[in-house]
Design a protein around this motif. Structure first.
Motif, PDB file in Angstrom:
ATOM      1  N   ASP A 206     -14.691 -10.883   2.273  1.00 45.53           N
ATOM      2  CA  ASP A 206     -14.405  -9.866   1.259  1.00 45.53           C
ATOM      3  C   ASP A 206     -13.507  -8.760   1.817  1.00 45.53           C
ATOM      4  OD1 ASP A 206     -14.908  -8.920  -1.476  1.00 45.53           O
ATOM      5  OD2 ASP A 206     -15.892  -7.224  -0.496  1.00 45.53           O
ATOM      6  N   ASP A 207     -13.622  -8.458   3.127  1.00 46.48           N
ATOM      7  CA  ASP A 207     -12.709  -7.488   3.740  1.00 46.48           C
ATOM      8  C   ASP A 207     -11.262  -7.931   3.548  1.00 46.48           C
ATOM      9  OD1 ASP A 207     -14.683  -5.752   4.795  1.00 46.48           O
ATOM     10  OD2 ASP A 207     -14.925  -7.014   6.569  1.00 46.48           O
ATOM     11  N   ILE A 208     -11.009  -9.196   3.775  1.00 51.24           N
ATOM     12  CA  ILE A 208      -9.647  -9.719   3.651  1.00 51.24           C
ATOM     13  C   ILE A 208      -9.239  -9.819   2.183  1.00 51.24           C
ATOM     14  CG2 ILE A 208      -8.077 -11.562   4.304  1.00 51.24           C
ATOM     15  CD1 ILE A 208      -9.335  -9.980   6.639  1.00 51.24           C
ATOM     16  N   ALA A 209     -10.163 -10.238   1.333  1.00 54.90           N
ATOM     17  CA  ALA A 209      -9.860 -10.371  -0.093  1.00 54.90           C
ATOM     18  C   ALA A 209      -9.485  -9.024  -0.703  1.00 54.90           C
ATOM     19  CB  ALA A 209     -11.056 -10.971  -0.829  1.00 54.90           C
ATOM     20  N   GLN A 210     -10.219  -7.987  -0.352  1.00 46.77           N
ATOM     21  CA  GLN A 210      -9.924  -6.655  -0.895  1.00 46.77           C
ATOM     22  C   GLN A 210      -8.573  -6.129  -0.388  1.00 46.77           C
ATOM     23  OE1 GLN A 210     -11.418  -5.339  -3.278  1.00 46.77           O
ATOM     24  NE2 GLN A 210     -13.551  -5.956  -3.286  1.00 46.77           N
ATOM     25  N   THR A 211      -8.243  -6.439   0.866  1.00 51.48           N
ATOM     26  CA  THR A 211      -6.942  -6.032   1.394  1.00 51.48           C
ATOM     27  C   THR A 211      -5.812  -6.765   0.672  1.00 51.48           C
ATOM     28  OG1 THR A 211      -7.950  -5.638   3.562  1.00 51.48           O
ATOM     29  CG2 THR A 211      -5.561  -5.816   3.490  1.00 51.48           C
ATOM     30  N   ALA A 212      -6.003  -8.062   0.442  1.00 52.69           N
ATOM     31  CA  ALA A 212      -4.989  -8.826  -0.294  1.00 52.69           C
ATOM     32  C   ALA A 212      -4.808  -8.277  -1.702  1.00 52.69           C
ATOM     33  CB  ALA A 212      -5.396 -10.303  -0.349  1.00 52.69           C
ATOM     34  N   TYR A 213      -5.920  -7.943  -2.332  1.00 55.92           N
ATOM     35  CA  TYR A 213      -5.853  -7.394  -3.687  1.00 55.92           C
ATOM     36  C   TYR A 213      -5.074  -6.074  -3.704  1.00 55.92           C
ATOM     37  CZ  TYR A 213      -7.366  -5.988  -8.350  1.00 55.92           C
ATOM     38  OH  TYR A 213      -7.382  -5.604  -9.675  1.00 55.92           O
ATOM     39  N   PHE A 214      -5.309  -5.231  -2.702  1.00 52.76           N
ATOM     40  CA  PHE A 214      -4.569  -3.976  -2.619  1.00 52.76           C
ATOM     41  C   PHE A 214      -3.074  -4.227  -2.407  1.00 52.76           C
ATOM     42  CE2 PHE A 214      -2.606  -0.953   0.403  1.00 52.76           C
ATOM     43  CZ  PHE A 214      -2.431   0.115  -0.483  1.00 52.76           C
ATOM     44  N   LEU A 215      -2.726  -5.136  -1.509  1.00 48.99           N
ATOM     45  CA  LEU A 215      -1.314  -5.397  -1.223  1.00 48.99           C
ATOM     46  C   LEU A 215      -0.567  -5.940  -2.434  1.00 48.99           C
ATOM     47  CD1 LEU A 215      -1.529  -6.867   2.386  1.00 48.99           C
ATOM     48  CD2 LEU A 215      -0.594  -4.643   1.705  1.00 48.99           C
ATOM     49  N   ALA A 216      -1.305  -6.486  -3.392  1.00 47.43           N
ATOM     50  CA  ALA A 216      -0.690  -6.986  -4.626  1.00 47.43           C
ATOM     51  C   ALA A 216      -0.756  -5.965  -5.753  1.00 47.43           C
ATOM     52  CB  ALA A 216      -1.369  -8.275  -5.060  1.00 47.43           C
ATOM     53  N   SER A 217      -1.172  -4.735  -5.426  1.00 47.63           N
ATOM     54  CA  SER A 217      -1.332  -3.713  -6.455  1.00 47.63           C
ATOM     55  C   SER A 217      -0.121  -2.791  -6.535  1.00 47.63           C
ATOM     56  CB  SER A 217      -2.573  -2.863  -6.159  1.00 47.63           C
ATOM     57  OG  SER A 217      -2.338  -2.005  -5.041  1.00 47.63           O
ATOM     58  N   GLN A 218      -0.072  -2.001  -7.591  1.00 57.32           N
ATOM     59  CA  GLN A 218       1.023  -1.044  -7.754  1.00 57.32           C
ATOM     60  C   GLN A 218       1.010   0.006  -6.651  1.00 57.32           C
ATOM     61  OE1 GLN A 218       3.670  -0.892  -9.927  1.00 57.32           O
ATOM     62  NE2 GLN A 218       3.009  -2.997 -10.306  1.00 57.32           N
ATOM     63  N   GLY A 219      -0.154   0.280  -6.094  1.00 57.39           N
ATOM     64  CA  GLY A 219      -0.242   1.271  -5.033  1.00 57.39           C
ATOM     65  C   GLY A 219       0.365   0.836  -3.722  1.00 57.39           C
ATOM     66  N   ALA A 220       0.759  -0.436  -3.612  1.00 62.56           N
ATOM     67  CA  ALA A 220       1.310  -0.958  -2.362  1.00 62.56           C
ATOM     68  C   ALA A 220       2.765  -1.393  -2.498  1.00 62.56           C
ATOM     69  CB  ALA A 220       0.461  -2.133  -1.885  1.00 62.56           C
ATOM     70  N   ARG A 221       3.461  -0.903  -3.501  1.00 62.68           N
ATOM     71  CA  ARG A 221       4.826  -1.382  -3.743  1.00 62.68           C
ATOM     72  C   ARG A 221       5.833  -0.972  -2.672  1.00 62.68           C
ATOM     73  NH1 ARG A 221       4.561  -5.619  -5.579  1.00 62.68           N
ATOM     74  NH2 ARG A 221       6.808  -5.554  -5.802  1.00 62.68           N
ATOM     75  N   HIS A 222       5.505   0.046  -1.865  1.00 58.52           N
ATOM     76  CA  HIS A 222       6.425   0.452  -0.802  1.00 58.52           C
ATOM     77  C   HIS A 222       5.978  -0.083   0.565  1.00 58.52           C
ATOM     78  CE1 HIS A 222       9.892   2.620   0.495  1.00 58.52           C
ATOM     79  NE2 HIS A 222       9.235   3.461   1.273  1.00 58.52           N
ATOM     80  N   ILE A 223       5.025  -1.001   0.549  1.00 56.78           N
ATOM     81  CA  ILE A 223       4.574  -1.657   1.776  1.00 56.78           C
ATOM     82  C   ILE A 223       5.132  -3.076   1.784  1.00 56.78           C
ATOM     83  CG2 ILE A 223       2.592  -2.412   3.143  1.00 56.78           C
ATOM     84  CD1 ILE A 223       0.930  -0.269   1.738  1.00 56.78           C
ATOM     85  N   THR A 224       6.055  -3.345   2.670  1.00 53.38           N
ATOM     86  CA  THR A 224       6.625  -4.691   2.758  1.00 53.38           C
ATOM     87  C   THR A 224       7.165  -4.931   4.167  1.00 53.38           C
ATOM     88  OG1 THR A 224       8.080  -6.310   1.670  1.00 53.38           O
ATOM     89  CG2 THR A 224       8.969  -4.082   1.996  1.00 53.38           C
ATOM     90  N   GLY A 225       7.198  -6.196   4.554  1.00 55.05           N
ATOM     91  CA  GLY A 225       7.647  -6.561   5.887  1.00 55.05           C
ATOM     92  C   GLY A 225       6.646  -6.215   6.974  1.00 55.05           C
ATOM     93  N   GLN A 226       5.400  -5.958   6.593  1.00 54.98           N
ATOM     94  CA  GLN A 226       4.405  -5.450   7.534  1.00 54.98           C
ATOM     95  C   GLN A 226       3.344  -6.490   7.878  1.00 54.98           C
ATOM     96  OE1 GLN A 226       4.918  -2.236   8.741  1.00 54.98           O
ATOM     97  NE2 GLN A 226       6.771  -2.548   7.517  1.00 54.98           N
ATOM     98  N   THR A 227       2.720  -6.276   9.041  1.00 54.28           N
ATOM     99  CA  THR A 227       1.510  -6.994   9.424  1.00 54.28           C
ATOM    100  C   THR A 227       0.369  -5.989   9.419  1.00 54.28           C
ATOM    101  OG1 THR A 227       2.655  -8.657  10.770  1.00 54.28           O
ATOM    102  CG2 THR A 227       0.328  -8.272  11.243  1.00 54.28           C
ATOM    103  N   ILE A 228      -0.587  -6.192   8.533  1.00 54.41           N
ATOM    104  CA  ILE A 228      -1.714  -5.279   8.359  1.00 54.41           C
ATOM    105  C   ILE A 228      -2.912  -5.839   9.133  1.00 54.41           C
ATOM    106  CG2 ILE A 228      -3.154  -4.067   6.694  1.00 54.41           C
ATOM    107  CD1 ILE A 228      -0.128  -3.586   6.333  1.00 54.41           C
TER     108      ILE A 228
END
Length: 238
Positions: A206-228
Protein backbone atom coordinates in the motif's frame (compact mmCIF):
# COMPACT_ATOMS: atom_id res chain seq x y z
CA UNK A 1 -13.98 11.93 -15.62
CA UNK A 2 -13.14 8.22 -15.58
CA UNK A 3 -9.45 7.50 -16.12
CA UNK A 4 -8.09 4.48 -17.98
CA UNK A 5 -5.20 2.77 -16.19
CA UNK A 6 -2.96 -0.05 -17.43
CA UNK A 7 -0.83 -2.00 -14.94
CA UNK A 8 1.59 -4.70 -16.07
CA UNK A 9 2.29 -7.43 -13.55
CA UNK A 10 -0.99 -6.55 -11.88
CA UNK A 11 -1.94 -9.97 -10.52
CA UNK A 12 0.08 -9.95 -7.30
CA UNK A 13 2.15 -7.89 -4.88
CA UNK A 14 2.77 -4.27 -5.74
CA UNK A 15 1.01 -4.40 -9.10
CA UNK A 16 -2.15 -5.83 -7.58
CA UNK A 17 -2.17 -3.21 -4.81
CA UNK A 18 -1.82 -0.41 -7.36
CA UNK A 19 -4.66 -1.86 -9.43
CA UNK A 20 -6.84 -2.03 -6.32
CA UNK A 21 -6.05 1.59 -5.44
CA UNK A 22 -7.02 2.93 -8.85
CA UNK A 23 -10.09 0.68 -9.03
CA UNK A 24 -11.24 2.21 -5.72
CA UNK A 25 -11.16 5.57 -7.51
CA UNK A 26 -13.59 4.18 -10.11
CA UNK A 27 -10.94 4.12 -12.82
CA UNK A 28 -11.20 1.72 -15.75
CA UNK A 29 -8.30 -0.58 -14.87
CA UNK A 30 -6.55 -3.14 -17.07
CA UNK A 31 -4.05 -5.58 -15.56
CA UNK A 32 -1.70 -7.94 -17.36
CA UNK A 33 -0.05 -11.16 -16.29
CA UNK A 34 1.42 -14.29 -17.82
CA UNK A 35 -0.85 -16.95 -16.29
CA UNK A 36 -4.42 -17.07 -17.64
CA UNK A 37 -6.04 -18.50 -14.50
CA UNK A 38 -4.32 -15.96 -12.24
CA UNK A 39 -5.23 -13.06 -14.50
CA UNK A 40 -8.87 -14.14 -14.65
CA UNK A 41 -9.14 -14.68 -10.90
CA UNK A 42 -7.46 -11.39 -9.97
CA UNK A 43 -9.53 -9.39 -12.46
CA UNK A 44 -12.71 -10.89 -11.00
CA UNK A 45 -11.65 -10.20 -7.41
CA UNK A 46 -10.70 -6.57 -8.09
CA UNK A 47 -13.45 -5.80 -10.59
CA UNK A 48 -10.98 -4.85 -13.32
CA UNK A 49 -10.15 -6.01 -16.85
CA UNK A 50 -7.56 -8.76 -17.23
CA UNK A 51 -5.29 -9.33 -20.23
CA UNK A 52 -2.97 -12.32 -20.53
CA UNK A 53 0.38 -11.03 -21.72
CA UNK A 54 4.06 -11.65 -21.13
CA UNK A 55 5.36 -8.08 -21.13
CA UNK A 56 8.80 -9.29 -22.23
CA UNK A 57 7.34 -10.75 -25.46
CA UNK A 58 7.12 -8.11 -28.19
CA UNK A 59 4.44 -9.98 -30.12
CA UNK A 60 2.16 -10.39 -27.11
CA UNK A 61 2.67 -6.78 -26.09
CA UNK A 62 1.76 -5.53 -29.54
CA UNK A 63 -1.37 -7.69 -29.57
CA UNK A 64 -2.68 -6.45 -26.21
CA UNK A 65 -1.82 -2.82 -26.99
CA UNK A 66 -4.25 -2.99 -29.90
CA UNK A 67 -7.04 -3.55 -27.36
CA UNK A 68 -6.36 -0.29 -25.49
CA UNK A 69 -7.66 3.08 -26.65
CA UNK A 70 -6.70 6.32 -24.91
CA UNK A 71 -4.65 5.79 -21.78
CA UNK A 72 -4.32 8.09 -18.78
CA UNK A 73 -1.98 6.10 -16.53
CA UNK A 74 0.56 3.38 -17.32
CA UNK A 75 2.20 1.53 -14.44
CA UNK A 76 5.10 -0.76 -15.35
CA UNK A 77 5.01 -3.15 -12.39
CA UNK A 78 6.07 -6.36 -14.13
CA UNK A 79 9.43 -7.65 -12.92
CA UNK A 80 11.14 -9.36 -10.03
CA UNK A 81 13.88 -11.88 -9.40
CA UNK A 82 13.99 -14.54 -12.15
CA UNK A 83 14.03 -18.17 -11.10
CA UNK A 84 17.40 -19.90 -11.28
CA UNK A 85 18.30 -21.52 -14.60
CA UNK A 86 17.56 -25.24 -14.61
CA UNK A 87 19.78 -27.89 -16.16
CA UNK A 88 23.53 -28.11 -16.52
CA UNK A 89 25.17 -25.05 -18.05
CA UNK A 90 28.66 -23.61 -17.89
CA UNK A 91 29.38 -20.89 -15.35
CA UNK A 92 29.60 -18.25 -18.05
CA UNK A 93 26.39 -19.39 -19.74
CA UNK A 94 24.69 -19.23 -16.36
CA UNK A 95 25.81 -15.63 -15.88
CA UNK A 96 24.62 -14.72 -19.36
CA UNK A 97 21.22 -16.32 -18.78
CA UNK A 98 20.84 -14.54 -15.43
CA UNK A 99 21.62 -11.13 -16.93
CA UNK A 100 19.37 -11.69 -19.93
CA UNK A 101 16.51 -12.73 -17.65
CA UNK A 102 16.88 -9.73 -15.35
CA UNK A 103 17.12 -7.26 -18.20
CA UNK A 104 14.09 -8.82 -19.90
CA UNK A 105 11.91 -8.87 -16.78
CA UNK A 106 12.95 -5.60 -15.15
CA UNK A 107 13.81 -3.28 -18.04
CA UNK A 108 12.49 -4.53 -21.36
CA UNK A 109 9.00 -5.20 -20.01
CA UNK A 110 8.70 -1.47 -19.29
CA UNK A 111 10.34 -0.39 -22.54
CA UNK A 112 8.20 -2.63 -24.75
CA UNK A 113 4.93 -1.84 -23.00
CA UNK A 114 5.52 1.90 -22.95
CA UNK A 115 6.56 1.98 -26.60
CA UNK A 116 3.50 -0.03 -27.63
CA UNK A 117 1.00 2.37 -26.01
CA UNK A 118 2.91 5.64 -26.29
CA UNK A 119 0.67 7.01 -29.02
CA UNK A 120 -2.39 6.35 -26.83
CA UNK A 121 -1.22 8.68 -24.05
CA UNK A 122 -2.80 12.11 -23.85
CA UNK A 123 -1.73 15.41 -22.32
CA UNK A 124 -2.04 14.89 -18.58
CA UNK A 125 -1.08 11.20 -18.71
CA UNK A 126 1.41 9.58 -16.34
CA UNK A 127 3.91 6.74 -16.72
CA UNK A 128 5.12 5.12 -13.50
CA UNK A 129 7.71 2.34 -13.39
CA UNK A 130 8.55 0.25 -10.34
CA UNK A 131 12.26 0.30 -9.54
CA UNK A 132 14.27 -0.91 -6.57
CA UNK A 133 16.74 0.16 -3.91
CA UNK A 134 18.89 -2.57 -5.46
CA UNK A 135 19.69 -0.17 -8.31
CA UNK A 136 22.02 1.71 -5.98
CA UNK A 137 23.40 -1.04 -3.78
CA UNK A 138 24.01 -4.79 -3.66
CA UNK A 139 21.73 -5.39 -6.60
CA UNK A 140 23.79 -7.54 -8.96
CA UNK A 141 22.19 -8.12 -12.36
CA UNK A 142 18.75 -7.33 -10.93
CA UNK A 143 19.97 -3.99 -9.57
CA UNK A 144 21.72 -3.18 -12.82
CA UNK A 145 18.47 -3.71 -14.72
CA UNK A 146 16.63 -1.42 -12.29
CA UNK A 147 19.38 1.20 -12.61
CA UNK A 148 18.95 1.07 -16.38
CA UNK A 149 15.21 1.55 -15.81
CA UNK A 150 15.96 4.84 -14.08
CA UNK A 151 18.27 6.01 -16.89
CA UNK A 152 15.68 5.10 -19.51
CA UNK A 153 12.98 6.90 -17.55
CA UNK A 154 14.99 10.14 -17.52
CA UNK A 155 15.34 9.95 -21.29
CA UNK A 156 11.66 9.09 -21.71
CA UNK A 157 10.67 12.08 -19.61
CA UNK A 158 12.66 14.48 -21.77
CA UNK A 159 10.85 13.07 -24.79
CA UNK A 160 7.30 13.06 -23.43
CA UNK A 161 7.17 15.96 -20.96
CA UNK A 162 6.67 18.52 -23.76
CA UNK A 163 3.53 16.55 -24.66
CA UNK A 164 2.19 16.79 -21.09
CA UNK A 165 3.16 13.27 -19.99
CA UNK A 166 5.02 12.71 -16.71
CA UNK A 167 7.44 9.80 -16.30
CA UNK A 168 8.73 8.66 -12.91
CA UNK A 169 10.23 5.64 -11.17
CA UNK A 170 9.28 4.48 -7.67
CA UNK A 171 12.36 2.90 -6.10
CA UNK A 172 11.01 0.48 -3.51
CA UNK A 173 12.91 -0.78 -0.49
CA UNK A 174 12.01 -4.02 1.27
CA UNK A 175 8.28 -4.66 0.80
CA UNK A 176 6.65 -7.34 2.92
CA UNK A 177 3.96 -9.78 1.80
CA UNK A 178 5.09 -10.20 -1.80
CA UNK A 179 6.53 -13.22 -3.61
CA UNK A 180 9.71 -11.30 -4.54
CA UNK A 181 12.04 -13.64 -2.64
CA UNK A 182 10.16 -16.79 -3.72
CA UNK A 183 9.75 -17.81 -0.07
CA UNK A 184 13.52 -17.87 0.53
CA UNK A 185 13.90 -14.82 2.77
CA UNK A 186 15.26 -15.90 6.15
CA UNK A 187 14.05 -14.38 9.40
CA UNK A 188 17.55 -13.01 9.98
CA UNK A 189 17.66 -11.29 6.60
CA UNK A 190 14.18 -9.86 7.08
CA UNK A 191 15.15 -8.45 10.46
CA UNK A 192 18.27 -6.89 8.97
CA UNK A 193 16.26 -5.22 6.19
CA UNK A 194 13.80 -3.78 8.69
CA UNK A 195 16.61 -2.61 10.97
CA UNK A 196 18.09 -0.57 8.11
CA UNK A 197 15.00 1.64 7.98
CA UNK A 198 14.63 4.77 10.07
CA UNK A 199 11.06 3.97 11.06
CA UNK A 200 11.85 0.31 11.87
CA UNK A 201 9.13 -1.30 9.82
CA UNK A 202 8.95 -3.12 6.51
CA UNK A 203 7.37 -1.39 3.56
CA UNK A 204 3.92 -2.45 2.43
CA UNK A 205 2.39 -2.79 -0.99
CA UNK A 206 0.00 0.00 0.00
CA UNK A 207 2.97 2.35 0.56
CA UNK A 208 3.90 1.91 -3.09
CA UNK A 209 0.30 1.99 -4.32
CA UNK A 210 -0.38 5.31 -2.60
CA UNK A 211 2.82 6.80 -4.03
CA UNK A 212 1.84 5.66 -7.53
CA UNK A 213 -1.60 7.15 -7.07
CA UNK A 214 -0.07 10.48 -6.05
CA UNK A 215 2.33 10.53 -9.01
CA UNK A 216 -0.68 10.14 -11.30
CA UNK A 217 -2.54 13.00 -9.63
CA UNK A 218 -2.87 16.67 -10.54
CA UNK A 219 -0.70 17.51 -7.55
CA UNK A 220 2.29 15.81 -9.18
CA UNK A 221 2.20 17.38 -12.64
CA UNK A 222 5.56 19.13 -12.15
CA UNK A 223 7.28 15.93 -11.00
CA UNK A 224 8.84 14.11 -13.93
CA UNK A 225 12.08 12.37 -14.82
CA UNK A 226 12.53 11.46 -11.16
CA UNK A 227 13.25 8.39 -9.07
CA UNK A 228 11.18 8.54 -5.88
CA UNK A 229 12.65 6.47 -3.04
CA UNK A 230 10.09 4.73 -0.82
CA UNK A 231 12.07 2.74 1.74
CA UNK A 232 11.57 4.16 5.23
CA UNK A 233 14.95 5.86 5.16
CA UNK A 234 16.92 2.72 4.32
CA UNK A 235 18.56 4.21 1.26
CA UNK A 236 22.34 4.47 1.51
CA UNK A 237 25.11 3.91 -1.03
CA UNK A 238 26.98 1.19 0.80
Amino acid sequence: MTRTVLITGGTSGIGRAIAQRFAADQAKVFITGRTPDTVEQTAKELGVHGIVCDAADAGQVQAFAARVDELDVLVNAAGGLPQATSGEVSALDGVLAQWHANLAQNLLTAVLTTTSVQDKLTSGSSIISIGSIGAERRGGSYGAAKAALGAWNASLSSQLAPKGVTCNVISAGYIADTNFFHGQLSDERRSALVEETHNKRPGTVDDIAQTAYFLASQGARHITGQTIHVNGGAFTTR
